[in-house]
Structure formats: structure tokens, C-alpha cells
Write an enzyme that holds these catalytic residues in place. Structure first.
Site, PDB file in Angstrom:
ATOM      1  N   CYS A 114      30.366  11.033   5.946  1.00  0.00           N
ATOM      2  CA  CYS A 114      29.744   9.580   6.052  1.00  0.00           C
ATOM      3  C   CYS A 114      30.185   9.202   4.198  1.00  0.00           C
ATOM      4  O   CYS A 114      29.691   8.300   4.603  1.00  0.00           O
ATOM      5  CB  CYS A 114      28.891   9.567   7.103  1.00  0.00           C
ATOM      6  SG  CYS A 114      28.326  10.859   8.444  1.00  0.00           S
ATOM      7  N   HIS A 244      26.500   3.133   6.105  1.00  0.00           N
ATOM      8  CA  HIS A 244      27.034   3.484   7.353  1.00  0.00           C
ATOM      9  C   HIS A 244      25.887   3.481   8.505  1.00  0.00           C
ATOM     10  O   HIS A 244      25.326   3.521   8.465  1.00  0.00           O
ATOM     11  CB  HIS A 244      26.473   5.006   6.226  1.00  0.00           C
ATOM     12  CG  HIS A 244      26.722   5.939   7.533  1.00  0.00           C
ATOM     13  ND1 HIS A 244      28.138   6.554   8.427  1.00  0.00           N
ATOM     14  CD2 HIS A 244      26.928   7.066   8.573  1.00  0.00           C
ATOM     15  CE1 HIS A 244      28.767   6.494   9.047  1.00  0.00           C
ATOM     16  NE2 HIS A 244      27.585   7.253   9.033  1.00  0.00           N
ATOM     17  N   ASN A 274      29.399   6.658  15.614  1.00  0.00           N
ATOM     18  CA  ASN A 274      28.977   7.050  13.823  1.00  0.00           C
ATOM     19  C   ASN A 274      31.045   7.083  13.781  1.00  0.00           C
ATOM     20  O   ASN A 274      30.950   8.275  14.507  1.00  0.00           O
ATOM     21  CB  ASN A 274      28.350   7.739  14.070  1.00  0.00           C
ATOM     22  CG  ASN A 274      27.969   8.688  12.139  1.00  0.00           C
ATOM     23  OD1 ASN A 274      29.221   8.506  11.780  1.00  0.00           O
ATOM     24  ND2 ASN A 274      27.285   9.173  12.092  1.00  0.00           N
TER      25      ASN A 274
HETATM   26  N1  ACO Z   1      20.230  11.482  26.421  1.00  0.00           N
HETATM   27  C1  ACO Z   1      18.976  12.296  26.937  1.00  0.00           C
HETATM   28  N2  ACO Z   1      18.324  13.303  25.698  1.00  0.00           N
HETATM   29  C2  ACO Z   1      18.816  12.928  25.045  1.00  0.00           C
HETATM   30  C3  ACO Z   1      19.399  13.596  24.108  1.00  0.00           C
HETATM   31  C4  ACO Z   1      20.332  13.047  24.634  1.00  0.00           C
HETATM   32  N3  ACO Z   1      22.032  12.592  24.293  1.00  0.00           N
HETATM   33  N4  ACO Z   1      19.748  13.861  23.191  1.00  0.00           N
HETATM   34  C5  ACO Z   1      19.189  14.283  22.592  1.00  0.00           C
HETATM   35  N5  ACO Z   1      17.882  14.262  23.145  1.00  0.00           N
HETATM   36  C6  ACO Z   1      16.352  14.042  23.727  1.00  0.00           C
HETATM   37  C7  ACO Z   1      15.948  15.773  23.155  1.00  0.00           C
HETATM   38  O1  ACO Z   1      16.162  16.770  23.675  1.00  0.00           O
HETATM   39  C8  ACO Z   1      14.951  15.732  22.789  1.00  0.00           C
HETATM   40  O2  ACO Z   1      13.945  15.908  24.177  1.00  0.00           O
HETATM   41  P1  ACO Z   1      12.398  16.954  23.559  1.00  0.00           P
HETATM   42  O3  ACO Z   1      11.365  15.495  23.257  1.00  0.00           O
HETATM   43  O4  ACO Z   1      12.231  17.342  25.469  1.00  0.00           O
HETATM   44  O5  ACO Z   1      12.502  18.420  22.950  1.00  0.00           O
HETATM   45  C9  ACO Z   1      14.119  13.782  22.941  1.00  0.00           C
HETATM   46  O6  ACO Z   1      15.390  13.337  23.533  1.00  0.00           O
HETATM   47  C10 ACO Z   1      14.104  13.277  21.553  1.00  0.00           C
HETATM   48  O7  ACO Z   1      14.726  13.977  20.802  1.00  0.00           O
HETATM   49  P2  ACO Z   1      15.244  13.588  18.977  1.00  0.00           P
HETATM   50  O8  ACO Z   1      16.635  14.708  18.078  1.00  0.00           O
HETATM   51  O9  ACO Z   1      13.922  13.948  18.520  1.00  0.00           O
HETATM   52  O10 ACO Z   1      15.276  12.197  19.302  1.00  0.00           O
HETATM   53  P3  ACO Z   1      15.262  11.362  18.331  1.00  0.00           P
HETATM   54  O11 ACO Z   1      14.889   9.497  18.034  1.00  0.00           O
HETATM   55  O12 ACO Z   1      15.489  11.748  16.622  1.00  0.00           O
HETATM   56  O13 ACO Z   1      17.092  10.677  18.070  1.00  0.00           O
HETATM   57  C11 ACO Z   1      19.404  11.008  16.977  1.00  0.00           C
HETATM   58  C12 ACO Z   1      18.261  11.570  17.444  1.00  0.00           C
HETATM   59  C13 ACO Z   1      20.049   9.897  17.588  1.00  0.00           C
HETATM   60  C14 ACO Z   1      19.896  12.326  17.053  1.00  0.00           C
HETATM   61  C15 ACO Z   1      18.646  10.563  15.628  1.00  0.00           C
HETATM   62  O14 ACO Z   1      17.569  11.667  15.336  1.00  0.00           O
HETATM   63  C16 ACO Z   1      19.165   9.984  14.826  1.00  0.00           C
HETATM   64  O15 ACO Z   1      20.015   9.268  14.682  1.00  0.00           O
HETATM   65  N6  ACO Z   1      19.245  11.069  13.580  1.00  0.00           N
HETATM   66  C17 ACO Z   1      21.125  10.819  12.089  1.00  0.00           C
HETATM   67  C18 ACO Z   1      21.806  10.855  12.999  1.00  0.00           C
HETATM   68  C19 ACO Z   1      23.293  10.613  11.597  1.00  0.00           C
HETATM   69  O16 ACO Z   1      22.411  10.173  10.990  1.00  0.00           O
HETATM   70  N7  ACO Z   1      23.888  11.740  10.859  1.00  0.00           N
HETATM   71  C20 ACO Z   1      24.735  10.865  10.231  1.00  0.00           C
HETATM   72  C21 ACO Z   1      25.051  11.736   9.367  1.00  0.00           C
HETATM   73  S1  ACO Z   1      26.714  12.533  10.765  1.00  0.00           S
HETATM   74  C22 ACO Z   1      27.936  12.891   9.484  1.00  0.00           C
HETATM   75  O17 ACO Z   1      27.329  13.533   8.726  1.00  0.00           O
HETATM   76  C23 ACO Z   1      29.096  13.812  10.174  1.00  0.00           C
END
Ligand code: ACO
Length: 317
Positions: A114, A244, A274
């Protein structure tokens, strides 16, 4: 020090729109969860006949046309991608051929996930120092839908396909202050290559979302502060911040840490998700076509992602 200026932009997005409800038909998720946790409402997925090359070509053609740039003015073409259609020839060579660029062009793909477009601008600047009379075409193009695990709800709802491009010129009087970094980490975010010790691999993105979130909210504000301090300006003198487009909550965190209004942080991730290396040039093109950018405005671009990598650049529009 020679600065650079973006003289024109273009973008190309697949026509197929995939909503959060469409994703909820594939994995256990909901529009509410995706919208609240990420800000993403829909994304575009490439049709079978579309690929990284065709999207890059569409974006590059649009950038050349909107700037009235003849192909012979291009001295280098750089394509940031980690989802190339072929490793050899690289995407940039295929653009050279299909755009009718001169053969004495430097054509290279670069993979910094990214952060790829930011890294591309940095390389473009280096090339322009050596050959200031021609332009560099910098493209970000991805078809992430081909490397997404559609059984993993933690990743598949986040990504989209698309391409953005910018024609970059040397501008000795313009500022270009840049910082970047890399911290090798194959745990937080990875996508396999072609072969491993056990034979052929099938690449899919695997990510520890929380870890990447923490990395982003720590690294991006520090990178932005570094370029504004080095340029000798305050955060409030920046007209636009363009991060990004991964997650609206990450961008909100960055704005808060920098004590800057969120309105100065352009966002279009609700529409496209993304798109990795393509997200910044797609957004730039949208800002440009939407009349948000005026010559002389100060712009900070900031990328972060797999590698782990990051980069920020302060430039003048
Ligand atoms: N739908 C419903 N529930 C979900 C989903 C979904 N799509 N995905 C995860 N959950 C659940 C998890 O299983 C978890 O459940 P649990 O508490 O029972 O274990 C709960 O939701 C919370 O999960 P988290 O991973 O803690 O959720 P978070 O608030 O951190 O959001 C996310 C996840 C959106 C991925 C966030 O962490 C994020 O944006 N991270 C950064 C990603 C990013 O910026 N990547 C950029 C680089 S990409 C690249 O270089 C190619």
C-alpha cells in the site's frame, strides 16, 4: 534540491460494484459491521477480462490525455503493484508497448504494497534529477480480488480493485520533502509468492488487522510530522492530507493525533475499499477532477502497508 510536480492524473475502476450486503452473502458479516469498523460501503471487483494491466492502461491513458502529454515526453514508467498479471514482462513494459511510449524508457514495477505509490514518487524524483526534460508516469494498479480469501471475513471485506496514475515532472522551485521506512514483518501482513520450500503457492492476503491498525496509527502521524517539520511548516499550513485509504478509523486517529480537522483528510474509501497501491492516485484523481486542488496548495500524501512499509511526502499541487 529538485522538487517534483504532478501535472496530470487519471484513474480506472472496474464497473462491477460489490456492496457490503453482497459480501454478507459470502461470509458471516453485515453492512453495519463493515461500515462501522472501516467506513467501507462498497468496492469494485474486476471482471474476468480485466486485470492489473488493463486497469493501469486505462488510468495511464486518462492521465496522459488530461495533461495533453504526448507519449514521447515520458522518460520512465513505474507501476506500483503487488498483484501483477505477469511477473515477466512486468506491467510497466506492457504499458510501454500499449501506450506507444518510446523504447528508451525506464520501465519498472515496484512492490511496496500500500506504500507503493509513495515509493514510486520517490523513485520518480530520483529519475527526474537525472533526466529533468522528460516526465515520469507513476501508476498504482491492483486486482486484490484475485488474492483475497473469500472465506476469511477479517480480510475479504476490506479490499477492492482499481488503478490510478500521475504524470510527474521536475519542478526545481517546488518543495518535495519525503520520508519512508520499512520494517520487515511477515506476520502482520503477507501474501505468498510463486514457490515456497513445499512447492507452488497460491497467494492470498493474510493479515493481523489489529497489529496493522496499531502500526498505522503509530507510524503515519510520525511520518507526516517529520515532513512538515523538515519543510518548516505547521500542520495547519497544509491544505490537504491524503492518506492511504484503508480504514476511516485510522484516518480519524491520524487527524486527531496531528490535531488537524478531519475535513482536511480526503476520503473515498466508502466507495472503493482498500485498493492498496492504487488508493492514493485514485483519490488524487478524484480530488483533481472534483476541483478540490488548486496550484500552489500544500499537499501531504501518506502511505502504509505490507512490508511493513510506510512513506509520507509533502509537495505543492
Ligand atoms: N464481519 C463481522 N465480524 C468480523 C469481521 C467481519 N467482516 N471481521 C472480523 N470480525 C470480528 C472478529 O472475528 C472479532 O470477533 P471476536 O471479538 O469474537 O474475536 C471482532 O470482529 C473484532 O475483530 P478485530 O480484528 O479486533 O476488529 P477491528 O476493530 O480491529 O477491525 C479491521 C478489523 C477492520 C481489519 C481493522 O483492524 C483494520 O482496519 N486494520 C488495518 C488494516 C489495514 O489498514 N491494512 C492496510 C494494509 S493492507 C495492505 O498492505 C495490502
Amino acid at each position: 534540491m529538485t522538487g517534483i510536480k504532478i501535472i496530470s492524473t487519471g484513474s480506472c475502476l472496474p464497473r462491477r460494484v460489490v456492496t457490503n450486503d453482497d459480501m454478507a452473502a459470502l461470509v458471516e458479516t453485515s453492512d453495519q459491521w463493515i461500515t462501522q469498523r472501516t467506513g467501507i460501503r462498497r468496492r469494485r471487483f474486476a471482471a474476468p477480462e480485466e486485470d492489473t494491466v488493463s486497469l493501469a492502461l486505462g488510468a495511464a491513458r486518462a492521465a496522459l490525455e488530461s495533461g495533453g502529454v504526448p507519449p514521447e515526453k515520458i522518460g520512465a514508467v513505474l507501476v506500483a503493484t503487488f498483484t501483477p498479471s505477469t511477473l515477466v514482462p512486468n506491467t510497466a513494459c506492457l504499458l510501454q508497448q500499449q501506450l506507444g511510449l518510446p523504447q528508451d524508457v525506464t520501465a519498472l514495477d515496484l512492490n511496496s504494497a500500500c506504500s507503493g505509490f509513495l515509493y514510486g514518487l520517490r523513485v520518480a524524483r530520483g529519475l527526474l534529477c537525472q533526466e529533468p526534460d522528460r516526465y515520469v508516469l507513476v501508476v498504482g494498479s491492483e486486482v486484490l480480488s484475485r488474492v483475497v480469501d473469500f472465506t476469511d471475513r477479517g480480510t475479504c471485506v476490506l479490499f477492492g480493485d482499481g488503478a490510478g496514475a500521475a504524470v510527474v515532472a521536475a519542478a526545481p522551485e517546488a518543495p518535495f520533502v519525503w520520508t519512508a521506512g520499512a520494517r520487515g514483518d511477515a506476520q502482520a501482513l503477507r501474501c505468498a509468492g510463486i514457490t515456497g520450500s513445499g512447492g507452488p503457492l497460491s497467494p492470498v492476503v493474510q493479515m493481523d488487522g489489529r497489529e496493522v491498525f496499531r502500526f498505522a496509527v503509530d507510524t503515519v502521524p510520525r511520518a507526516i510530522r517529520r515532513v512538515t517539520e523538515e519543510a518548516g511548516i505547521s500542520g495547519s499550513q497544509v491544505d490537504w492530507y491524503l492518506c492511504h485509504q484503508a480504514n476511516a478509523r485510522i484516518i480519524a486517529h491520524v487527524a486527531k493525533t496531528l490535531a488537524q480537522p478531519e475535513e482536511k483528510f480526503f476520503m473515498n474509501l466508502s466507495e472503493y475499499g482498500n485498493t492498496s497501491a492504487a488508493s492514493i492516485p485514485i483519490a488524487l484523481d478524484e480530488m483533481n477532477r472534483g476541483g478540490l486542488l488548486r496550484r500552489g496548495q500544500k499537499l501531504v500524501l501518506a502511505g502504509f502497508g505490507g512490508g511493513l512499509t510506510w512513506g509520507a511526502a509533502l509537495m505543492e499541487w
